[in-house]
Write a protein that holds these residues in place. Structure first.
Motif, PDB file in Angstrom:
ATOM      1  N   ASP A 105      66.144 -26.250  66.414  1.00 27.03           N
ATOM      2  CA  ASP A 105      66.262 -26.324  67.718  1.00 27.03           C
ATOM      3  C   ASP A 105      64.910 -25.656  68.175  1.00 27.03           C
ATOM      4  OD1 ASP A 105      66.021 -26.723  70.423  1.00 27.03           O
ATOM      5  OD2 ASP A 105      68.071 -26.189  70.705  1.00 27.03           O
ATOM      6  N   THR A 106      63.715 -26.043  68.397  1.00 28.17           N
ATOM      7  CA  THR A 106      62.671 -25.210  68.956  1.00 28.17           C
ATOM      8  C   THR A 106      62.650 -25.003  70.586  1.00 28.17           C
ATOM      9  OG1 THR A 106      61.385 -27.069  69.603  1.00 28.17           O
ATOM     10  CG2 THR A 106      61.081 -26.788  67.340  1.00 28.17           C
ATOM     11  N   THR A 107      63.506 -25.108  71.107  1.00 26.77           N
ATOM     12  CA  THR A 107      63.478 -25.243  72.645  1.00 26.77           C
ATOM     13  C   THR A 107      63.521 -23.796  73.185  1.00 26.77           C
ATOM     14  OG1 THR A 107      65.075 -26.889  73.054  1.00 26.77           O
ATOM     15  CG2 THR A 107      64.963 -25.431  74.797  1.00 26.77           C
ATOM     16  N   VAL A 108      62.606 -23.409  74.222  1.00 30.74           N
ATOM     17  CA  VAL A 108      62.326 -22.485  74.817  1.00 30.74           C
ATOM     18  C   VAL A 108      62.788 -22.756  76.304  1.00 30.74           C
ATOM     19  CG1 VAL A 108      60.942 -20.752  75.834  1.00 30.74           C
ATOM     20  CG2 VAL A 108      60.403 -21.782  73.283  1.00 30.74           C
ATOM     21  N   PRO A 109      63.686 -21.931  76.703  1.00 29.38           N
ATOM     22  CA  PRO A 109      64.271 -22.191  78.278  1.00 29.38           C
ATOM     23  C   PRO A 109      63.286 -21.627  79.293  1.00 29.38           C
ATOM     24  CG  PRO A 109      65.287 -20.250  77.448  1.00 29.38           C
ATOM     25  CD  PRO A 109      64.690 -20.780  76.265  1.00 29.38           C
ATOM     26  N   LEU A 110      62.204 -22.428  79.269  1.00 26.14           N
ATOM     27  CA  LEU A 110      61.084 -22.002  80.388  1.00 26.14           C
ATOM     28  C   LEU A 110      61.498 -23.051  81.415  1.00 26.14           C
ATOM     29  CD1 LEU A 110      57.875 -22.981  78.257  1.00 26.14           C
ATOM     30  CD2 LEU A 110      59.057 -20.779  78.742  1.00 26.14           C
ATOM     31  N   VAL A 111      61.428 -22.195  82.660  1.00 25.79           N
ATOM     32  CA  VAL A 111      61.634 -22.880  84.191  1.00 25.79           C
ATOM     33  C   VAL A 111      60.201 -22.980  84.795  1.00 25.79           C
ATOM     34  CG1 VAL A 111      63.262 -22.664  85.971  1.00 25.79           C
ATOM     35  CG2 VAL A 111      63.851 -21.644  83.757  1.00 25.79           C
ATOM     36  N   PRO A 112      59.864 -23.985  84.737  1.00 26.24           N
ATOM     37  CA  PRO A 112      58.409 -24.227  85.715  1.00 26.24           C
ATOM     38  C   PRO A 112      58.691 -23.808  87.007  1.00 26.24           C
ATOM     39  CG  PRO A 112      58.608 -26.056  83.983  1.00 26.24           C
ATOM     40  CD  PRO A 112      60.088 -25.096  84.025  1.00 26.24           C
ATOM     41  N   PRO A 113      57.644 -23.445  87.847  1.00 24.24           N
ATOM     42  CA  PRO A 113      56.540 -23.307  87.311  1.00 24.24           C
ATOM     43  C   PRO A 113      56.060 -21.816  86.574  1.00 24.24           C
ATOM     44  CG  PRO A 113      56.446 -22.501  89.684  1.00 24.24           C
ATOM     45  CD  PRO A 113      57.829 -23.235  89.115  1.00 24.24           C
ATOM     46  N   LYS A 114      57.108 -20.988  86.552  1.00 22.88           N
ATOM     47  CA  LYS A 114      56.883 -19.502  86.236  1.00 22.88           C
ATOM     48  C   LYS A 114      57.046 -19.404  84.664  1.00 22.88           C
ATOM     49  CE  LYS A 114      57.052 -17.281  90.743  1.00 22.88           C
ATOM     50  NZ  LYS A 114      58.000 -16.424  91.487  1.00 22.88           N
ATOM     51  N   VAL A 115      56.473 -20.141  83.901  1.00 22.52           N
ATOM     52  CA  VAL A 115      56.653 -20.132  82.505  1.00 22.52           C
ATOM     53  C   VAL A 115      56.186 -18.766  81.822  1.00 22.52           C
ATOM     54  CG1 VAL A 115      56.646 -22.516  82.282  1.00 22.52           C
ATOM     55  CG2 VAL A 115      54.541 -21.382  82.201  1.00 22.52           C
ATOM     56  N   ALA A 116      55.701 -18.223  82.508  1.00 23.61           N
ATOM     57  CA  ALA A 116      55.116 -16.726  81.743  1.00 23.61           C
ATOM     58  C   ALA A 116      56.082 -15.827  82.137  1.00 23.61           C
ATOM     59  CB  ALA A 116      53.609 -16.384  82.391  1.00 23.61           C
ATOM     60  N   ARG A 117      57.313 -16.030  82.426  1.00 22.94           N
ATOM     61  CA  ARG A 117      58.327 -14.961  83.035  1.00 22.94           C
ATOM     62  C   ARG A 117      59.481 -15.431  82.127  1.00 22.94           C
ATOM     63  NH1 ARG A 117      59.664 -13.350  89.118  1.00 22.94           N
ATOM     64  NH2 ARG A 117      57.382 -13.241  88.975  1.00 22.94           N
ATOM     65  N   VAL A 118      59.968 -14.385  81.822  1.00 21.72           N
ATOM     66  CA  VAL A 118      61.386 -14.523  80.795  1.00 21.72           C
ATOM     67  C   VAL A 118      62.474 -15.002  81.933  1.00 21.72           C
ATOM     68  CG1 VAL A 118      63.225 -13.472  79.533  1.00 21.72           C
ATOM     69  CG2 VAL A 118      60.547 -13.004  79.009  1.00 21.72           C
ATOM     70  N   GLN A 119      62.965 -16.345  81.577  1.00 16.98           N
ATOM     71  CA  GLN A 119      64.464 -16.615  82.342  1.00 16.98           C
ATOM     72  C   GLN A 119      65.301 -17.310  81.528  1.00 16.98           C
ATOM     73  OE1 GLN A 119      62.937 -18.550  86.393  1.00 16.98           O
ATOM     74  NE2 GLN A 119      61.034 -18.872  85.047  1.00 16.98           N
ATOM     75  N   LEU A 120      65.935 -16.397  80.716  1.00 15.27           N
ATOM     76  CA  LEU A 120      66.778 -17.014  79.994  1.00 15.27           C
ATOM     77  C   LEU A 120      68.224 -17.462  80.802  1.00 15.27           C
ATOM     78  CD1 LEU A 120      66.809 -14.367  77.105  1.00 15.27           C
ATOM     79  CD2 LEU A 120      65.842 -16.702  77.200  1.00 15.27           C
ATOM     80  N   PRO A 121      68.888 -18.239  80.170  1.00 11.47           N
ATOM     81  CA  PRO A 121      70.088 -19.114  80.757  1.00 11.47           C
ATOM     82  C   PRO A 121      71.222 -18.227  80.924  1.00 11.47           C
ATOM     83  CG  PRO A 121      69.690 -19.879  78.821  1.00 11.47           C
ATOM     84  CD  PRO A 121      68.538 -19.229  78.783  1.00 11.47           C
ATOM     85  N   ASP A 122      72.158 -18.435  81.620  1.00 13.25           N
ATOM     86  CA  ASP A 122      73.465 -17.744  81.603  1.00 13.25           C
ATOM     87  C   ASP A 122      74.185 -17.718  80.188  1.00 13.25           C
ATOM     88  OD1 ASP A 122      73.320 -17.151  84.259  1.00 13.25           O
ATOM     89  OD2 ASP A 122      74.743 -18.720  84.978  1.00 13.25           O
ATOM     90  N   GLY A 123      74.527 -16.420  79.830  1.00  6.35           N
ATOM     91  CA  GLY A 123      74.861 -16.628  78.372  1.00  6.35           C
ATOM     92  C   GLY A 123      73.762 -16.256  77.390  1.00  6.35           C
ATOM     93  N   GLY A 124      72.527 -16.192  77.840  1.00  6.28           N
ATOM     94  CA  GLY A 124      71.676 -15.442  77.031  1.00  6.28           C
ATOM     95  C   GLY A 124      70.554 -16.399  76.369  1.00  6.28           C
ATOM     96  N   SER A 125      71.055 -17.184  75.545  1.00  2.80           N
ATOM     97  CA  SER A 125      70.349 -18.178  74.658  1.00  2.80           C
ATOM     98  C   SER A 125      70.454 -19.681  74.861  1.00  2.80           C
ATOM     99  CB  SER A 125      70.564 -17.815  73.151  1.00  2.80           C
ATOM    100  OG  SER A 125      69.864 -18.921  72.361  1.00  2.80           O
TER     101      SER A 125
END
Ligand SMILES: NC(=O)c1ccc[n+]([C@@H]2O[C@H](COP(=O)([O-])OP(=O)(O)OC[C@H]3O[C@@H](n4cnc5c(N)ncnc54)[C@H](OP(=O)(O)O)[C@@H]3O)[C@@H](O)[C@H]2O)c1
Length: 228
Positions: A105-125
């Motif tokens: 899995d190459t997924t990164v949990p980016l949340v546009p538009p602020k993709v340069a900000r770390v926004q990990l989901p609940d639970g961490g990864s």
């Protein structure tokens, strides 16, 4: 489109989302290294165009395409390379054909538009959540999250950044480390799947660095390993 028989000892890889930036670049690199690759796509026309481009670049029929389920069924190792918003639904769509396989899995949990900000989901990864969803019958390995598609696309240059490989199954991590080595990347055991949170977070930092320094291939290199 079906593949001719694999003349080498390299097993077929499926890349779900292989029409996109990261997936098509990984497909290109693995096809160039002699792996038969099946691109999984919702859009046969788009997938045919990507296959034609890669096959033309390589001068042989190395890449074929199918829908997500068909591609996942065709390979023992399946790569997931879709946007975070489509990660869970894509996995649910192919879930029954993943049993007994490795899912990279190459997924990164980016949340546009602020993709340069770390926004990990609940639970961490985001990737650990997929391992939890699939249970023990699928070995989920997080990898390539910090490797720029832009660099991977350019076969003329080696990609010098490291790949952090996280997963609960050490043997599955070894398999992924070899797959990375086969396309010229140094990959490192980076611990259990929960550690994927760190790699996921790093990507937003790399996006931020790309923006600040006006580059498009910032990556990471682990030091201190020279003697190992
Ligand atoms: N781009 C990079 O440099 C990079 C680097 C490291 C990690 N990643 C991660 O790799 C994954 C793929 O990134 P990407 O940049 O390649 O993404 P992308 O080009 O935007 O999308 C990849 C593919 O995902 C499929 N897809 C499935 N559901 C979708 C939906 N709801 N909306 C849009 N596309 C959907 C599409 O394929 P079909 O339409 O053919 O089904 C699309 O071509 C992401 O999780 C990203 O965070 C990217």
């Amino acid at each position: 489109m079906s593949l001719a028989s694999n003349p080498s000892d390299r097993a077929t890889l499926a890349v779900l989302g292989g029409t996109g930036s990261e997936g098509s670049a990984l497909a290109l690199r693995w096809a160039n290294a002699g792996y038969p690759v099946v691109i999984g796509s919702r859009n046969p026309d788009k997938a045919a165009q990507v296959c034609a481009r890669i096959n033309s670049q390589l001068g042989r029929e190395a890449v074929s395409h199918d829908d997500y389920r068909g591609a996942a069924a065709a390979a023992a190792t399946v790569v997931l390379s879709v946007p975070y918003a489509a990660q869970r639904s894509t996995v649910e769509e192919v879930r029954d054909v993943l049993a007994g396989k490795i899912l990279i899995d190459t997924t990164v949990p980016l949340v546009p538009p602020k993709v340069a900000r770390v926004q990990l989901p609940d639970g961490g990864s985001a990737v650990a959540a997929i391992q939890k969803l699939l249970g023990g019958s699928v070995k989920v390995v997080a990898a390539f999250q910090n490797v720029s598609a832009h660099l991977l696309q350019d076969l003329a240059h080696a990609v010098e950044c490291d790949v952090l490989v996280c997963g609960d199954d050490v043997q599955a991590r070894e398999t992924v480390i070899k797959l990375a080595a086969d396309i010229g990347l140094r990959a490192l055991h980076a611990g259990p799947i929960v550690n994927s949170a760190a790699a996921e977070a790093l990507t937003s930092i790399l996006i931020s660095i790309n923006s600040r320094y006006k580059v498009n291939g910032a990556g990471i290199r682990i030091t201190g390993l020279e003697d190992s």
